[in-house]
Scaffold this motif. Sequence first.
Motif, mmCIF file in Angstrom:
data_model
loop_
_atom_site.group_PDB
_atom_site.id
_atom_site.type_symbol
_atom_site.label_atom_id
_atom_site.label_comp_id
_atom_site.label_asym_id
_atom_site.label_seq_id
_atom_site.Cartn_x
_atom_site.Cartn_y
_atom_site.Cartn_z
ATOM 1 N N ILE A 32 0.844 -1.202 0.000
ATOM 2 C CA ILE A 32 0.000 0.000 0.000
ATOM 3 C C ILE A 32 0.877 1.249 0.000
ATOM 4 N N ALA A 33 0.471 2.250 -0.773
ATOM 5 C CA ALA A 33 1.113 3.564 -0.781
ATOM 6 C C ALA A 33 0.003 4.611 -0.676
ATOM 7 N N ALA A 34 0.359 5.816 -0.285
ATOM 8 C CA ALA A 34 -0.624 6.897 -0.176
ATOM 9 C C ALA A 34 -0.026 8.171 -0.743
ATOM 10 N N SER A 35 -0.905 9.039 -1.248
ATOM 11 C CA SER A 35 -0.435 10.308 -1.794
ATOM 12 C C SER A 35 -1.562 11.333 -1.770
ATOM 13 N N ASP A 36 -1.161 12.583 -1.689
ATOM 14 C CA ASP A 36 -2.098 13.687 -1.838
ATOM 15 C C ASP A 36 -1.997 14.270 -3.244
ATOM 16 N N GLY A 37 -1.331 13.554 -4.148
ATOM 17 C CA GLY A 37 -1.062 14.091 -5.473
ATOM 18 C C GLY A 37 -1.748 13.364 -6.609
ATOM 19 N N ARG A 49 0.919 11.177 -8.307
ATOM 20 C CA ARG A 49 2.295 11.634 -8.074
ATOM 21 C C ARG A 49 2.638 11.473 -6.599
ATOM 22 N N ALA A 50 3.817 10.867 -6.332
ATOM 23 C CA ALA A 50 4.239 10.683 -4.937
ATOM 24 C C ALA A 50 5.725 10.319 -4.880
ATOM 25 N N TRP A 51 6.270 10.440 -3.685
ATOM 26 C CA TRP A 51 7.620 9.948 -3.400
ATOM 27 C C TRP A 51 7.455 8.492 -2.964
ATOM 28 N N PHE A 52 7.113 7.639 -3.942
ATOM 29 C CA PHE A 52 6.859 6.232 -3.642
ATOM 30 C C PHE A 52 8.116 5.552 -3.122
ATOM 31 N N CYS A 53 7.897 4.615 -2.196
ATOM 32 C CA CYS A 53 9.022 3.783 -1.792
ATOM 33 C C CYS A 53 9.389 2.887 -2.978
ATOM 34 N N VAL A 54 10.565 2.354 -2.936
ATOM 35 C CA VAL A 54 11.088 1.548 -4.046
ATOM 36 C C VAL A 54 10.155 0.368 -4.361
ATOM 37 N N LYS A 55 9.565 -0.236 -3.332
ATOM 38 C CA LYS A 55 8.709 -1.413 -3.515
ATOM 39 C C LYS A 55 7.503 -1.107 -4.408
ATOM 40 N N THR A 56 6.892 0.041 -4.231
ATOM 41 C CA THR A 56 5.734 0.405 -5.044
ATOM 42 C C THR A 56 6.104 0.447 -6.522
ATOM 43 N N VAL A 57 7.196 1.115 -6.834
ATOM 44 C CA VAL A 57 7.625 1.244 -8.230
ATOM 45 C C VAL A 57 7.997 -0.122 -8.802
ATOM 46 N N GLN A 58 8.711 -0.937 -8.040
ATOM 47 C CA GLN A 58 9.070 -2.288 -8.509
ATOM 48 C C GLN A 58 7.815 -3.107 -8.794
ATOM 49 N N ASN A 59 6.857 -3.060 -7.875
ATOM 50 C CA ASN A 59 5.612 -3.809 -8.076
ATOM 51 C C ASN A 59 4.922 -3.402 -9.372
ATOM 52 N N LEU A 60 4.812 -2.100 -9.600
ATOM 53 C CA LEU A 60 4.093 -1.613 -10.775
ATOM 54 C C LEU A 60 4.844 -1.892 -12.075
ATOM 55 N N ASN A 63 3.913 -5.698 -12.335
ATOM 56 C CA ASN A 63 2.484 -5.943 -12.456
ATOM 57 C C ASN A 63 1.771 -4.589 -12.482
ATOM 58 N N PRO A 64 1.365 -4.100 -13.645
ATOM 59 C CA PRO A 64 0.799 -2.748 -13.750
ATOM 60 C C PRO A 64 -0.631 -2.598 -13.218
ATOM 61 N N LYS A 65 -1.269 -3.700 -12.819
ATOM 62 C CA LYS A 65 -2.635 -3.603 -12.296
ATOM 63 C C LYS A 65 -2.594 -3.078 -10.861
ATOM 64 N N LEU A 66 -3.569 -2.204 -10.531
ATOM 65 C CA LEU A 66 -3.589 -1.596 -9.202
ATOM 66 C C LEU A 66 -4.999 -1.246 -8.794
ATOM 67 N N SER A 67 -5.137 -0.868 -7.537
ATOM 68 C CA SER A 67 -6.397 -0.378 -7.011
ATOM 69 C C SER A 67 -6.115 0.931 -6.287
ATOM 70 N N LEU A 68 -6.964 1.926 -6.522
ATOM 71 C CA LEU A 68 -6.893 3.194 -5.812
ATOM 72 C C LEU A 68 -8.116 3.270 -4.902
ATOM 73 N N ALA A 69 -7.951 3.831 -3.714
ATOM 74 C CA ALA A 69 -9.075 3.969 -2.792
ATOM 75 C C ALA A 69 -9.070 5.351 -2.177
ATOM 76 N N VAL A 70 -10.261 5.919 -2.084
ATOM 77 C CA VAL A 70 -10.457 7.209 -1.425
ATOM 78 C C VAL A 70 -11.714 7.085 -0.572
ATOM 79 N N LEU A 71 -11.633 7.586 0.684
ATOM 80 C CA LEU A 71 -12.755 7.450 1.607
ATOM 81 C C LEU A 71 -12.820 8.660 2.530
ATOM 82 N N ASP A 72 -14.007 9.216 2.647
ATOM 83 C CA ASP A 72 -14.256 10.262 3.633
ATOM 84 C C ASP A 72 -14.759 9.544 4.886
ATOM 85 N N SER A 73 -13.943 9.488 5.930
ATOM 86 C CA SER A 73 -14.298 8.715 7.126
ATOM 87 C C SER A 73 -15.489 9.311 7.884
ATOM 88 N N LYS A 74 -15.769 10.601 7.678
ATOM 89 C CA LYS A 74 -16.897 11.224 8.370
ATOM 90 C C LYS A 74 -18.231 10.891 7.712
#
Length: 135
Positions: A32-37, A49-60, A63-74
């Motif tokens: 899992i990675a997170a970004s405000d970009g 856009r993010a300062w991804f850790c090396v693992k995120t970039v290697q994974n992608l 394997n270019p498939k991914l999931s993005l998630a956004v949630l308003d907890s309130k």
Amino acid sequence: MQRELLEKVKKLVEKVKTVYLASSNKDGAPHIAASDGMAFLDGDQVIFRAWFCVKTVQNLQENPKLSLAVLDSKTQEGYQLLGEVERIEKGAILNGYVPEKEKEWGGYPQAEHQLLIRIRKISHLTSGAHSDEFV
């Protein structure tokens, strides 16, 4: 893909800012990675856009498939976006970039990366009971 639904996702991202990116390597090990970009382009593409850790970039790269998630907890309004990376680009680079040191430095990023992602499917997301059906 429904334009109206993408507009709802865009408004939620603008409101809560943080988007989570789930990737996995070729063996299926998740990360899992997170970004405000995240920015929306025309159609079904986004830039992440993010300062991804090396693992995120290697994974992608593996394997270019991914999931993005956004949630308003309130409000519990949220979305999961399934997609695929179409391009990975390096942006800003730390002063004194030393690629051979990335492993020694525990995977801390030395470069900001920009991902061009094509969104394939969208589903609603909440921490409560919900369907995994894609709209």
